[in-house]
Motif scaffolding. Structure first.
Motif, PDB file in Angstrom:
ATOM      1  N   SER A 408       0.839  -1.133   0.311  1.00 20.40           N
ATOM      2  CA  SER A 408      -0.159   0.278   0.370  1.00 20.40           C
ATOM      3  C   SER A 408       1.146   1.118  -0.031  1.00 20.40           C
ATOM      4  O   SER A 408       0.243   2.141  -0.656  1.00 20.40           O
ATOM      5  CB  SER A 408      -1.166   0.143   1.564  1.00 20.40           C
ATOM      6  N   GLU A 409       1.441   1.092   1.118  1.00 21.78           N
ATOM      7  CA  GLU A 409       3.023   2.463   0.875  1.00 21.78           C
ATOM      8  C   GLU A 409       4.190   2.192  -0.515  1.00 21.78           C
ATOM      9  O   GLU A 409       3.797   3.771  -0.583  1.00 21.78           O
ATOM     10  CB  GLU A 409       3.631   2.745   2.164  1.00 21.78           C
ATOM     11  N   GLY A 410       4.204   1.312  -0.716  1.00 26.93           N
ATOM     12  CA  GLY A 410       5.095   1.781  -1.147  1.00 26.93           C
ATOM     13  C   GLY A 410       3.976   1.528  -3.295  1.00 26.93           C
ATOM     14  O   GLY A 410       4.869   2.301  -3.323  1.00 26.93           O
ATOM     15  N   PHE A 527       8.646   6.706  -9.075  1.00 29.24           N
ATOM     16  CA  PHE A 527      10.543   6.658  -8.981  1.00 29.24           C
ATOM     17  C   PHE A 527      10.984   6.614  -8.252  1.00 29.24           C
ATOM     18  O   PHE A 527      12.067   5.587  -7.750  1.00 29.24           O
ATOM     19  CB  PHE A 527      11.179   8.306  -9.268  1.00 29.24           C
ATOM     20  N   LYS A 528      10.520   6.513  -7.055  1.00 32.81           N
ATOM     21  CA  LYS A 528      10.512   5.377  -6.366  1.00 32.81           C
ATOM     22  C   LYS A 528      10.735   3.599  -5.980  1.00 32.81           C
ATOM     23  O   LYS A 528      11.378   3.126  -5.206  1.00 32.81           O
ATOM     24  CB  LYS A 528       9.369   6.183  -4.457  1.00 32.81           C
ATOM     25  N   ARG A 529       9.663   3.579  -6.349  1.00 28.71           N
ATOM     26  CA  ARG A 529       9.334   1.720  -6.705  1.00 28.71           C
ATOM     27  C   ARG A 529      10.573   1.294  -7.663  1.00 28.71           C
ATOM     28  O   ARG A 529      11.089   0.037  -6.918  1.00 28.71           O
ATOM     29  CB  ARG A 529       7.942   1.413  -7.247  1.00 28.71           C
ATOM     30  N   ARG A 530      11.362   2.819  -8.527  1.00 23.08           N
ATOM     31  CA  ARG A 530      12.332   1.577  -9.378  1.00 23.08           C
ATOM     32  C   ARG A 530      13.349   1.716  -8.232  1.00 23.08           C
ATOM     33  O   ARG A 530      14.673   1.257  -8.432  1.00 23.08           O
ATOM     34  CB  ARG A 530      12.644   2.513 -10.248  1.00 23.08           C
ATOM     35  N   ARG A 548       5.466  -1.720 -14.966  1.00 19.48           N
ATOM     36  CA  ARG A 548       6.392  -0.532 -14.659  1.00 19.48           C
ATOM     37  C   ARG A 548       5.744   0.844 -15.587  1.00 19.48           C
ATOM     38  O   ARG A 548       5.152   0.455 -16.605  1.00 19.48           O
ATOM     39  CB  ARG A 548       7.612  -0.448 -15.564  1.00 19.48           C
ATOM     40  N   TYR A 549       5.732   2.205 -14.641  1.00 22.91           N
ATOM     41  CA  TYR A 549       4.933   3.484 -15.191  1.00 22.91           C
ATOM     42  C   TYR A 549       6.164   4.655 -15.648  1.00 22.91           C
ATOM     43  O   TYR A 549       7.563   4.381 -15.138  1.00 22.91           O
ATOM     44  CB  TYR A 549       4.298   3.604 -15.194  1.00 22.91           C
ATOM     45  N   PRO A 550       5.806   4.736 -16.596  1.00 26.73           N
ATOM     46  CA  PRO A 550       6.658   6.160 -17.337  1.00 26.73           C
ATOM     47  C   PRO A 550       7.156   7.368 -16.314  1.00 26.73           C
ATOM     48  O   PRO A 550       6.706   7.340 -15.311  1.00 26.73           O
ATOM     49  CB  PRO A 550       5.907   6.861 -18.339  1.00 26.73           C
TER      50      PRO A 550
END
Length: 563
Positions: A408-410, A527-530, A548-550
């Protein structure tokens, strides 16, 4: 052992194995050990999971010729051992064929490689990219094992009817499927249903031998099984552990092979299955990477408490080190809850206050921040101070640092880079917050089958009851920044797991502005998840790696419900 051609009997052992990717000698030893046990039990054939010689998935290792040289040497040496008159072996390995590398299954018998077949349907979706490293094989025919014609579809060859149909039309009498199918919370029924469809079409019994164990983000649950020609479940191996499932077969008057003897273990479901997957995923990540243990921050909250419980069940309390890192905003209750968590689990806990570091940063940054009011910057600094401290302990003692953030947080970026997200492995990365509570309550009431922790309650009741908070300022709770987790998780499940449109999610009863806000957060947090550490994958659509999203993305705010 019997001679199937003359007796009409065949004994097949399914060796549900936990290989190490690239650990050729270790994997060959496991194969050798399983063969010895199967021989003692009278097996004619021992079947192993897909790519059992190398472990699955070997990824770009198979691009290295020197690696393939070692694989071939290992397989040929193993084949020579079958000259002792014992059981034949069905193993998987990357194999060179006419200048191409293929995902192969090899029948080793009577001192040599008796037959080779290749995987036809190579996946390129989800976490897998076999199509990028292997060449597809031609449509296979059956192999002959001492007079019995065996069809050998490999893993994803079951996804369409073509391979099984070809084998049936070519005279196969039974199907043996070496597989490496990962766990998904909603996936075991789908796997079984797919096999039943193929059995229905072919009218042949099917033996499915699946890999078990953790490999990076993937967790393979094993749970190998046999479906008889009449579509009944004839055998089932346990989940989340290595196991040798012996099946004994007789040829019936209609020439169909009947399973006359086998064992059956009920597979775990729901929270029990998810908890087992997390325990096994963490255990194998730590052990296969040769870490002495793990270290994690114990905040007194639900995420760190559940992470600690999983770690103790995976490794034993003696290999788990908790650290409480209180700030001036940390409540007495949180200190007490962290201490109680460690006491219930029997693991070590140290307390290292971060106030001196906070004061040092305030003084250091005062000239640069002059004239500006405190804001989220100072809150993030607290998380980063904790991250630096935990990383220092990890470096000093060699233990793997666990990140305790959840899905959820990620998903919405409710975490601080270089702070909350510090760590080498995030055990709850694919677990929604509502599921975190469900798992904690389940663990308090049950002892996991593969657990190494204490029986009974391991998460304090007050941790389950109190409102989640990061305690970065007085009176703060998660719901100051996020919708209630029941709402947030249902919206995220629609966006992440099911690819629902915003309009469809609103139609489920959610506020349109809330849905749009969550969609915006989901996109902006890419950008955080990557930069997040890996963690065990327990759903079909985790929000990382293959989804992944751009990073530069104009389709965020203002999208409304038109999508």
């Amino acid at each position: 052992m019997s001679d199937p051609q003359t007796t009409g009997r065949l004994s097949v052992a399914l060796a549900q194995m936990n290989p190490g990717v690239g650990d050729l000698s270790g994997n060959i030893d496991r194969i050798r050990s399983a063969r010895a046990e199967a021989a003692a039990r009278g097996a004619d054939l021992v079947a192993f999971p897909e790519l059992s010689v190398t472990g699955y998935p070997p990824e770009d290792l198979v691009r290295k010729p020197f690696f393939l040289d070692r694989v071939e040497e290992a397989v040929r040496a193993l084949a020579a051992e079958t000259g002792d008159g014992g059981p034949a072996l069905l193993v998987g390995a990357p194999w060179r064929d006419e200048g191409l590398c293929r995902n192969a299954v090899l029948l080793l018998d009577r001192g040599g490689i008796a037959a080779t077949r290749y995987k036809v349907d190579l996946p390129s979706d989800g976490p897998f990219d076999e199509a990028g490293v292997f060449a597809p094989g031609p449509m296979p025919g059956p192999v002959n094992l001492r007079g019995v014609r065996l069809g050998l579809p490999v893993g994803d060859d079951l996804r369409s009817p073509d391979v099984v149909e070809t084998l049936q039309e070519s005279g196969a009498e039974m199907l043996i499927v070496p597989a490496a199918s990962p766990f998904a919370a909603d996936g075991s029924d789908g796997r079984l249903q797919l096999v039943v469809r193929r059995v229905t079409e072919a009218g042949l019994p099917l033996l499915y031998v699946n890999q078990v164990g953790g490999q990076d983000e993937l967790v393979f649950d094993g749970a190998s099984f046999v479906i008889a020609a009449d579509r009944s479940l004839a055998a089932q191996a346990p989940a989340f552990e290595e196991h040798l499932l012996l099946t004994r077969w007789e040829r019936g008057e209609d020439d169909l092979w009947q399973c006359r003897e086998a064992g059956t273990a009920a597979p775990p479901e729901g929270a029990e299955a998810v908890y087992g997957a997390l325990v096994l995923g963490l255990r194998d990540y730590v052990n296969k990477n040769r870490f002495p243990g793990v270290i994690l921050g114990l905040s007194g909250g639900i995420d760190s408490a559940l992470s600690a419980a999983i770690a103790v069940d995976a490794l034993g309390a003696e290999r788990v080190h908790g650290v409480m890192l209180p700030s001036p905003h940390t409540s007495a209750e949180s200190r007490e809850d962290a201490a109680e968590t460690a006491e219930l689990l029997g693991c070590r806990i140290d307390t290292i206050p971060i106030s001196p570091a906070m004061q040092a940063f305030d003084a250091m940054l005062a000239p640069a921040f002059a004239g500006r009011d405190p804001d989220v910057t100072e809150e993030n600094l607290q998380a980063r101070i904790r991250g630096v401290t935990l990383m220092a302990l990890s470096n000093k003692f060699g233990a793997l640092l666990l990140s305790t953030g959840n899905k959820s947080e990620g998903s919405v970026g409710y975490a601080t880079l270089y702070g909350d997200m510090c760590g080498g492995f995030a055990v709850l990365k694919d677990v929604y917050k509502t599921t975190v509570y469900e798992l904690a309550r389940w663990r308090n009431a049950h002892m996991p089958a593969i657990g190494r922790g204490p029986a009974g309650r391991v998460v304090p009741e007050r941790v389950l009851a109190k409102a989640p908070t990061a305690e970065l300022k007085p009176g703060q709770t998660d719901q100051d920044s996020l919708p209630p987790y029941e709402v947030l998780d249902d919206i995220l499940a629609g966006l992440v797991d099911r690819d629902r449109s915003l309009r469809e999610i609103v139609a489920r009863g959610h506020d349109e502005a809330t849905v749009t806000a969550v969609w915006t957060l989901l996109q902006k947090a890419e950008f955080k998840r990557r930069q997040a550490p890996p963690g065990p994958r327990i759903t079909r659509r985790p929000s990382d790696r293959e989804r992944r999203y751009p990073l530069a993305n104009g389709f965020i705010a203002g999208s409304g419900t038109a999508g």
